[in-house]
Write an enzyme that holds these catalytic residues in place. Structure first.
Site, short mmCIF file in Angstrom:
data_model
loop_
_atom_site.label_atom_id
_atom_site.label_comp_id
_atom_site.label_asym_id
_atom_site.label_seq_id
_atom_site.Cartn_x
_atom_site.Cartn_y
_atom_site.Cartn_z
N PHE A 131 0.81 -1.22 0.00
CA PHE A 131 0.00 0.00 0.00
C PHE A 131 0.84 1.27 0.00
O PHE A 131 0.34 2.34 -0.34
CB PHE A 131 -0.91 -0.02 1.24
CG PHE A 131 -1.90 1.11 1.30
CD1 PHE A 131 -2.86 1.28 0.32
CD2 PHE A 131 -1.88 2.00 2.37
CE1 PHE A 131 -3.78 2.31 0.38
CE2 PHE A 131 -2.80 3.04 2.44
CZ PHE A 131 -3.76 3.20 1.45
N TYR A 132 2.11 1.18 0.37
CA TYR A 132 2.94 2.39 0.45
C TYR A 132 3.14 2.99 -0.94
O TYR A 132 3.68 2.35 -1.84
CB TYR A 132 4.29 2.08 1.07
CG TYR A 132 4.27 1.65 2.51
CD1 TYR A 132 3.13 1.81 3.31
CD2 TYR A 132 5.38 1.07 3.09
CE1 TYR A 132 3.11 1.41 4.62
CE2 TYR A 132 5.38 0.67 4.42
CZ TYR A 132 4.25 0.83 5.17
OH TYR A 132 4.23 0.43 6.49
N SER A 133 2.68 4.23 -1.08
CA SER A 133 2.74 4.92 -2.37
C SER A 133 2.15 4.06 -3.48
O SER A 133 2.61 4.08 -4.63
CB SER A 133 4.18 5.35 -2.71
OG SER A 133 4.59 6.38 -1.84
N TYR A 134 1.11 3.31 -3.10
CA TYR A 134 0.37 2.46 -4.04
C TYR A 134 1.30 1.54 -4.85
O TYR A 134 1.11 1.35 -6.05
CB TYR A 134 -0.47 3.32 -4.98
CG TYR A 134 -1.45 4.21 -4.26
CD1 TYR A 134 -2.20 3.74 -3.19
CD2 TYR A 134 -1.62 5.55 -4.63
CE1 TYR A 134 -3.11 4.56 -2.52
CE2 TYR A 134 -2.52 6.38 -3.97
CZ TYR A 134 -3.25 5.88 -2.91
OH TYR A 134 -4.14 6.70 -2.25
N GLY A 135 2.29 0.98 -4.16
CA GLY A 135 3.19 0.02 -4.80
C GLY A 135 4.53 0.58 -5.20
O GLY A 135 5.48 -0.17 -5.44
#
Length: 329
Positions: free
Chosen positions: A60-64
């Site tokens: 989920f961090y920076s959407y991948g």
């Protein structure tokens, strides 16, 4: 650098884990304070130079993008067999059906997507980012077991849940001879110690490795004032939700951190980290960094040995806090 076994495993990890939530594209990700590849690679290089072999990210961090950046930086600067990589599963950018949570469908889909972004054949530690109240724990634990048996993860860990939930998951795994969790990534620092009531004793009893997140309380344990004029402090709603309500109470503890730092000619961050490192089950606090020099200063906390008087002085003003963050539905 010092190294410890990760709980009940034979895996050697550094006493600090580099958290990479700050790696990404600030213009399109979910963290406006994140830094892109060139700067992130310098942080990874510095971590490796300091002997850090443990790296933490999430789908989920920076959407991948955090996974993509970390994977590329490690591929270009490290021997894969020498580093330990953890990623997480629960959230995704999409809120459509079957895209989030810990169903069998979601877990088996997300591990493949994480490996693709990391450009790796496996992760060393696959962590559930939250407790899924909408999926039977039996389904989750069997799916995680299958991920391990498929070779896509070496071990599994958990994060941010109540101790009864963690013990229930472990009991289900034991009953069916499935893979059990070896680590707990929980919220623990000098300003938030609610985990000491049940989770920490449970982890000590079961030899579960504790890898605390937010060890510096989103920066509050690094400075003598509550507010800071930084991009993160201005945009991080999650941090404000976790800490601002207890500002008046917690500033008294922050002041004591500063006093102990002066006594030892150390930084406040080093004192806060040294306090965590002396706890028996804390294997590796997760330190987020977007600049290389932040890491070098943090690692020096290994040299700081707090006395029992220091520890008592830092702890004695703590009062019970409202449970915040991921534990609230």
């Amino acid at each position: 650098m010092e190294y410890r076994k990760l709980g009940n495993t034979g895996l050697d990890v550094s006493r600090f884990c580099l958290g990479t939530m700050g790696f990404g594209n600030p213009a399109k990700g979910n963290f406006p304070w994140s830094v892109q590849y060139d700067q992130s690679e310098k942080v990874v290089q510095k971590a490796l130079d300091l002997g850090i072999n443990f790296f933490d990210t999430a789908n989920f961090y920076s959407y991948g993008d955090s996974e993509r950046i970390l994977g590329k930086a490690l591929k270009e600067n490290a021997n894969r067999d020498e580093v330990v990589v953890a990623t997480k599963v629960f959230f995704t950018k999409s809120d459509k059906p079957n895209q989030q949570g810990l169903s069998r469908k979601a877990i088996l889909s997300q591990i493949d997507k994480s490996l693709q972004r990391l450009d790796m054949d496996y992760v060393d530690l696959y962590i559930i980012h939250r407790w899924d109240y909408n999926t039977p724990i039996e389904e989750t634990m069997e799916a995680l077991h299958d991920v391990v048996k498929s070779g896509k993860a070496r071990y599994i860990g958990a994060s941010a849940m109540y101790s009864w939930q963690f013990e229930k998951a472990q009991a289900v795994a034991k009953e069916h001879n499935w893979t059990e969790f070896v680590s707990m990534q929980n919220h623990l620092n000098l300003l938030y110690r609610e985990e000491e009531r049940e989770m920490m004793p449970l982890c000590e009893d079961q030899n579960i490795a504790v890898t605390p997140y937010s060890p510096l309380a989103s920066g509050h344990l690094t400075r003598r004032t509550w507010n800071a004029n930084t991009k993160r402090s201005e945009t991080d709603e999650g941090a404000r939700g976790k800490y601002d309500a207890a500002e008046d109470q917690d500033m008294k503890i922050v002041e004591r951190v500063g006093e102990v730092a002066d006594k030892h000619n150390a930084t406040m961050a080093q004192v806060a980290l040294a306090w965590l490192l002396q706890k028996k089950q804390v294997v590796a606090p997760i330190i987020g960094a977007t600049k290389p020099d932040h890491l070098a200063s943090s690692v020096d906390a290994l040299k700081l040995k707090l006395t029992s008087e220091d520890i008592n002085y830092l702890e004695e003003l703590y009062l019970p806090h409202k449970v915040v963050g991921p534990l609230t539905k």
